[in-house]
Design a protein around this motif. Structure first.
Motif, PDB file in Angstrom:
ATOM      1  N   THR A 185      -3.832 -23.277  24.200  1.00  0.00           N
ATOM      2  CA  THR A 185      -4.930 -23.837  24.996  1.00  0.00           C
ATOM      3  C   THR A 185      -4.402 -24.912  25.919  1.00  0.00           C
ATOM      4  O   THR A 185      -3.670 -25.810  25.496  1.00  0.00           O
ATOM      5  CB  THR A 185      -6.006 -24.446  24.081  1.00  0.00           C
ATOM      6  OG1 THR A 185      -6.513 -23.442  23.201  1.00  0.00           O
ATOM      7  CG2 THR A 185      -7.147 -25.046  24.896  1.00  0.00           C
ATOM      8  N   GLU A 214      -8.400 -23.689  31.179  1.00  0.00           N
ATOM      9  CA  GLU A 214      -9.546 -24.149  31.955  1.00  0.00           C
ATOM     10  C   GLU A 214      -9.451 -25.648  32.191  1.00  0.00           C
ATOM     11  O   GLU A 214      -8.873 -26.377  31.392  1.00  0.00           O
ATOM     12  CB  GLU A 214     -10.861 -23.788  31.264  1.00  0.00           C
ATOM     13  CG  GLU A 214     -11.026 -24.342  29.869  1.00  0.00           C
ATOM     14  CD  GLU A 214     -12.271 -23.824  29.179  1.00  0.00           C
ATOM     15  OE1 GLU A 214     -12.869 -22.837  29.656  1.00  0.00           O
ATOM     16  OE2 GLU A 214     -12.656 -24.401  28.147  1.00  0.00           O
ATOM     17  N   TYR A 215      -9.984 -26.081  33.314  1.00  0.00           N
ATOM     18  CA  TYR A 215      -9.928 -27.475  33.733  1.00  0.00           C
ATOM     19  C   TYR A 215      -8.470 -27.943  33.775  1.00  0.00           C
ATOM     20  O   TYR A 215      -8.029 -28.773  32.988  1.00  0.00           O
ATOM     21  CB  TYR A 215     -10.781 -28.362  32.824  1.00  0.00           C
ATOM     22  CG  TYR A 215     -12.247 -28.018  32.880  1.00  0.00           C
ATOM     23  CD1 TYR A 215     -13.029 -28.420  33.964  1.00  0.00           C
ATOM     24  CD2 TYR A 215     -12.849 -27.270  31.869  1.00  0.00           C
ATOM     25  CE1 TYR A 215     -14.376 -28.081  34.036  1.00  0.00           C
ATOM     26  CE2 TYR A 215     -14.193 -26.930  31.929  1.00  0.00           C
ATOM     27  CZ  TYR A 215     -14.952 -27.347  33.019  1.00  0.00           C
ATOM     28  OH  TYR A 215     -16.282 -27.013  33.097  1.00  0.00           O
ATOM     29  N   ASP A 227      -7.224 -15.284  30.994  1.00  0.00           N
ATOM     30  CA  ASP A 227      -8.213 -15.689  31.995  1.00  0.00           C
ATOM     31  C   ASP A 227      -7.968 -17.139  32.423  1.00  0.00           C
ATOM     32  O   ASP A 227      -7.395 -17.937  31.678  1.00  0.00           O
ATOM     33  CB  ASP A 227      -9.623 -15.568  31.419  1.00  0.00           C
ATOM     34  CG  ASP A 227      -9.958 -14.154  30.968  1.00  0.00           C
ATOM     35  OD1 ASP A 227      -9.524 -13.199  31.646  1.00  0.00           O
ATOM     36  OD2 ASP A 227     -10.636 -14.009  29.927  1.00  0.00           O
ATOM     37  N   LEU A 228      -8.459 -17.473  33.609  1.00  0.00           N
ATOM     38  CA  LEU A 228      -8.301 -18.821  34.166  1.00  0.00           C
ATOM     39  C   LEU A 228      -9.594 -19.223  34.859  1.00  0.00           C
ATOM     40  O   LEU A 228     -10.147 -18.452  35.655  1.00  0.00           O
ATOM     41  CB  LEU A 228      -7.151 -18.847  35.174  1.00  0.00           C
ATOM     42  CG  LEU A 228      -6.979 -20.121  36.008  1.00  0.00           C
ATOM     43  CD1 LEU A 228      -6.475 -21.278  35.147  1.00  0.00           C
ATOM     44  CD2 LEU A 228      -6.035 -19.882  37.188  1.00  0.00           C
ATOM     45  N   ARG A 229     -10.051 -20.460  34.576  1.00  0.00           N
ATOM     46  CA  ARG A 229     -11.189 -20.963  35.337  1.00  0.00           C
ATOM     47  C   ARG A 229     -11.096 -22.482  35.460  1.00  0.00           C
ATOM     48  O   ARG A 229     -10.433 -23.147  34.675  1.00  0.00           O
ATOM     49  CB  ARG A 229     -12.515 -20.553  34.710  1.00  0.00           C
ATOM     50  CG  ARG A 229     -12.761 -21.029  33.299  1.00  0.00           C
ATOM     51  CD  ARG A 229     -14.082 -20.455  32.788  1.00  0.00           C
ATOM     52  NE  ARG A 229     -14.252 -20.651  31.367  1.00  0.00           N
ATOM     53  CZ  ARG A 229     -15.174 -20.020  30.643  1.00  0.00           C
ATOM     54  NH1 ARG A 229     -15.994 -19.170  31.212  1.00  0.00           N
ATOM     55  NH2 ARG A 229     -15.281 -20.250  29.342  1.00  0.00           N
ATOM     56  N   TYR A 230     -11.774 -22.999  36.481  1.00  0.00           N
ATOM     57  CA  TYR A 230     -11.771 -24.425  36.792  1.00  0.00           C
ATOM     58  C   TYR A 230     -10.328 -24.926  36.952  1.00  0.00           C
ATOM     59  O   TYR A 230      -9.850 -25.757  36.177  1.00  0.00           O
ATOM     60  CB  TYR A 230     -12.512 -25.226  35.717  1.00  0.00           C
ATOM     61  CG  TYR A 230     -13.952 -24.816  35.548  1.00  0.00           C
ATOM     62  CD1 TYR A 230     -14.890 -25.073  36.553  1.00  0.00           C
ATOM     63  CD2 TYR A 230     -14.390 -24.172  34.392  1.00  0.00           C
ATOM     64  CE1 TYR A 230     -16.209 -24.695  36.408  1.00  0.00           C
ATOM     65  CE2 TYR A 230     -15.712 -23.791  34.243  1.00  0.00           C
ATOM     66  CZ  TYR A 230     -16.619 -24.054  35.251  1.00  0.00           C
ATOM     67  OH  TYR A 230     -17.939 -23.680  35.111  1.00  0.00           O
ATOM     68  N   ARG A 282      -6.499 -27.346  28.413  1.00  0.00           N
ATOM     69  CA  ARG A 282      -7.856 -27.693  28.860  1.00  0.00           C
ATOM     70  C   ARG A 282      -7.895 -29.174  29.223  1.00  0.00           C
ATOM     71  O   ARG A 282      -7.425 -30.025  28.479  1.00  0.00           O
ATOM     72  CB  ARG A 282      -8.865 -27.403  27.744  1.00  0.00           C
ATOM     73  CG  ARG A 282     -10.297 -27.808  28.098  1.00  0.00           C
ATOM     74  CD  ARG A 282     -11.236 -27.687  26.920  1.00  0.00           C
ATOM     75  NE  ARG A 282     -11.495 -26.308  26.535  1.00  0.00           N
ATOM     76  CZ  ARG A 282     -11.181 -25.792  25.357  1.00  0.00           C
ATOM     77  NH1 ARG A 282     -10.577 -26.558  24.426  1.00  0.00           N
ATOM     78  NH2 ARG A 282     -11.452 -24.542  25.074  1.00  0.00           N
ATOM     79  N   TRP A 340     -18.200 -14.140  29.807  1.00  0.00           N
ATOM     80  CA  TRP A 340     -17.154 -15.078  30.238  1.00  0.00           C
ATOM     81  C   TRP A 340     -17.458 -15.632  31.625  1.00  0.00           C
ATOM     82  O   TRP A 340     -17.450 -16.842  31.824  1.00  0.00           O
ATOM     83  CB  TRP A 340     -15.776 -14.409  30.244  1.00  0.00           C
ATOM     84  CG  TRP A 340     -14.670 -15.391  30.546  1.00  0.00           C
ATOM     85  CD1 TRP A 340     -14.018 -16.179  29.647  1.00  0.00           C
ATOM     86  CD2 TRP A 340     -14.115 -15.691  31.829  1.00  0.00           C
ATOM     87  NE1 TRP A 340     -13.075 -16.969  30.299  1.00  0.00           N
ATOM     88  CE2 TRP A 340     -13.114 -16.681  31.646  1.00  0.00           C
ATOM     89  CE3 TRP A 340     -14.352 -15.238  33.129  1.00  0.00           C
ATOM     90  CZ2 TRP A 340     -12.359 -17.211  32.689  1.00  0.00           C
ATOM     91  CZ3 TRP A 340     -13.602 -15.764  34.181  1.00  0.00           C
ATOM     92  CH2 TRP A 340     -12.628 -16.739  33.949  1.00  0.00           C
ATOM     93  N   THR A 358      -6.407 -19.828  26.221  1.00  0.00           N
ATOM     94  CA  THR A 358      -7.477 -20.514  26.952  1.00  0.00           C
ATOM     95  C   THR A 358      -6.874 -21.408  28.030  1.00  0.00           C
ATOM     96  O   THR A 358      -6.069 -22.293  27.736  1.00  0.00           O
ATOM     97  CB  THR A 358      -8.325 -21.373  26.001  1.00  0.00           C
ATOM     98  OG1 THR A 358      -8.923 -20.527  25.011  1.00  0.00           O
ATOM     99  CG2 THR A 358      -9.418 -22.115  26.760  1.00  0.00           C
TER     100      THR A 358
END
Length: 463
Positions: A191, A225-226, A245-248, A193, A434, A223
């Motif tokens: 992770t 993200e951010y 997956d990737l976000r923010y 984050r 998601w 994980t």
């Protein structure tokens, strides 16, 4: 490295406002906490203990030199500063846990490498992000791109290279722990984050560099993200295969590409910003997405599924491109806002890449350009015998263009205005549990929350 007075702001040293984490070296040299945003306000006033971590106020904060290997479960706490002095491998089924608010500094050439037999759990918070940066901050010096190596995460998910495994770039190719790839698309690299990775990057050889954040063969249990990567010497974030997956994600001022995809990457991506300024590489691009060089029809194809991104250049430095999609890359790009680039805004390149579109394995829709070029053709490359970009984009269900940034965006920023053409023009992502359901173009909800606030540096830019 450039020297500066310790009382001046030091963009990139640690965190912003309530998320700042800083401390002092063991010879009592102050670590300076930066101000918020991309503009120097001339103020160095900060909350004296914003994070609750002892390191934020303790002039004798303990600096721990990290060993060459981490082979047992280990936790880094925010009451210490951790210093990477070499390539440090997390291996042998060990889990490295990093507490919110922890500061990690790296020396020249040092990097954190999480092998396919290790895992990292680095979960910061919006008020206590985790920060990786250069060792210069311990002496009140201004960090620079390439001050240290970066973060590498390796896994056992599929690639499209012959044999299914490879050696990650930027590390000696004879190093067994640099291997990644396999057949486990559920592999969990860990992770990341609410993490900043600043002033990283290193070059092992020609076209063999460490990026700020490098991911090889990470599977969908990972994980991401951010995440902010700032002022990296090479690419901001690069994926080599895998399906994580990737976000923010906020990628600011990379010296080469922003988001680079290779070797059959197949993840979902949402809410990404790439801010380009004055990169010095020969071919800088906000997006550079490839299949497999030399064998573009090898499967799995590079197949990202992206919704809601903003890519921009805020300077006039020549030759910086928006998106380069090439070498048989498949995948879908939707709800993308592009503006400010000195080079082409969008380039779909190569017969195998066009074949992915013809086969229905790729598409580019819900895309908007801001710029004042004489014609739409001026935003694209002109290569005889290949895709007619103008016809393709005009045939899309949603393609928007304006010459005036103020038509769509609020003030001097990047947030779309309510009621602008971007508001409601987006393509709704799959409702798969998601993706966040959106109906707008760009990485930010019109006049909504700026998800970068409180945990990033050097943002938003002065446009």
């Amino acid at each position: 490295m450039k020297h500066m007075n310790k009382g001046l702001l030091l963009a990139g040293a640690a965190l912003l406002l309530s998320s700042a984490v800083a401390g002092c070296s063991d010879d009592d040299n102050t670590v300076v906490i930066p101000d918020t945003g991309g503009t120097d306000t001339g103020s160095d006033t900060v909350d004296p203990n914003p994070s609750g971590c002892a390191v934020a106020t303790d002039p004798n904060a303990n600096i721990i030199d990290v060993p060459f290997e981490i082979v047992t479960d280990t936790t880094w706490t925010c009451d210490n500063i951790y210093r990477l002095t070499q390539l440090t491998y997390v291996d042998d089924d060990a889990v490295l846990t990093i507490e919110p608010g922890t500061l990690i500094v790296g020396t020249d050439g040092a990097a954190l490498v999480v092998t396919a037999d290790g895992r990292i759990e680095a979960s910061g918070t919006r008020t206590q992000p985790i920060v990786f940066t250069g060792e210069a901050v311990l002496d009140g010096e201004e960090p620079e791109s390439g001050d240290w190596g970066g973060v590498v995460m390796l896994g056992r998910a599929r690639l499209n290279v012959p044999g299914g495994t490879d050696q990650i770039e930027g590390i000696d190719p004879t190093e067994d722990r640099a291997e990644y790839g396999g057949d486990d698309d559920t592999h969990n690299c860990g992770t990341i984050r609410y993490v900043q990775i600043n002033y990283a990057g290193d070059q092992f050889g020609q076209d063999n560099e460490l990026n700020s954040l490098t991911l090889g063969g990470c599977g969908n249990q990972t994980t991401l993200e951010y995440i902010q990567v700032h002022r990296g010497l090479d690419d901001g974030i690069e994926f080599f295969g895998g399906n994580v997956d990737l976000r923010y994600a906020l990628i600011t001022e990379p010296d080469d590409d922003g988001l680079d995809l290779d070797q059959g990457y197949r993840g979902r991506i949402q809410f990404v910003v790439v801010h380009m300024t004055n990169p010095t590489s020969n071919d800088p691009r906000a997006f550079e997405w490839d299949g497999l060089s030399g064998n573009e029809n090898n499967e799995p194809f590079t197949t990202p599924n992206l919704y809601n991104a903003t890519i921009l250049q805020s300077t006039s430095n020549a030759g910086v491109l928006g998106a380069k999609i090439r070498r048989g890359c498949a995948g879908f790009v939707r709800n993308l806002l592009v503006f400010g680039f000195s080079g082409a805004y969008y380039d779909i390149d190569g017969v195998n890449t066009l074949a992915r579109i013809d086969d229905g394995d790729a598409g580019h829709d819900g895309i908007a350009f801001i710029g004042n070029r004489a014609s739409l053709a001026d935003y694209f490359p002109n290569r005889a015998g290949e895709l007619n970009h103008v016809e393709y984009f005009e045939d899309m269900g949603t393609f928007l263009q304006t010459a005036n940034r103020g038509d769509w965006l609020v003030g001097s920023g990047v947030i779309p205005a309510v009621g602008s053409d971007l508001d409601g023009a987006g393509i709704t992502p799959p409702n798969d549990g998601w993706f966040v359901q959106t109906d707008y173009i760009g990485a930010f909800e019109p006049s909504g929350e700026d998800w970068t606030t409180g945990w990033t540096i050097a943002w938003p830019p002065s446009l």
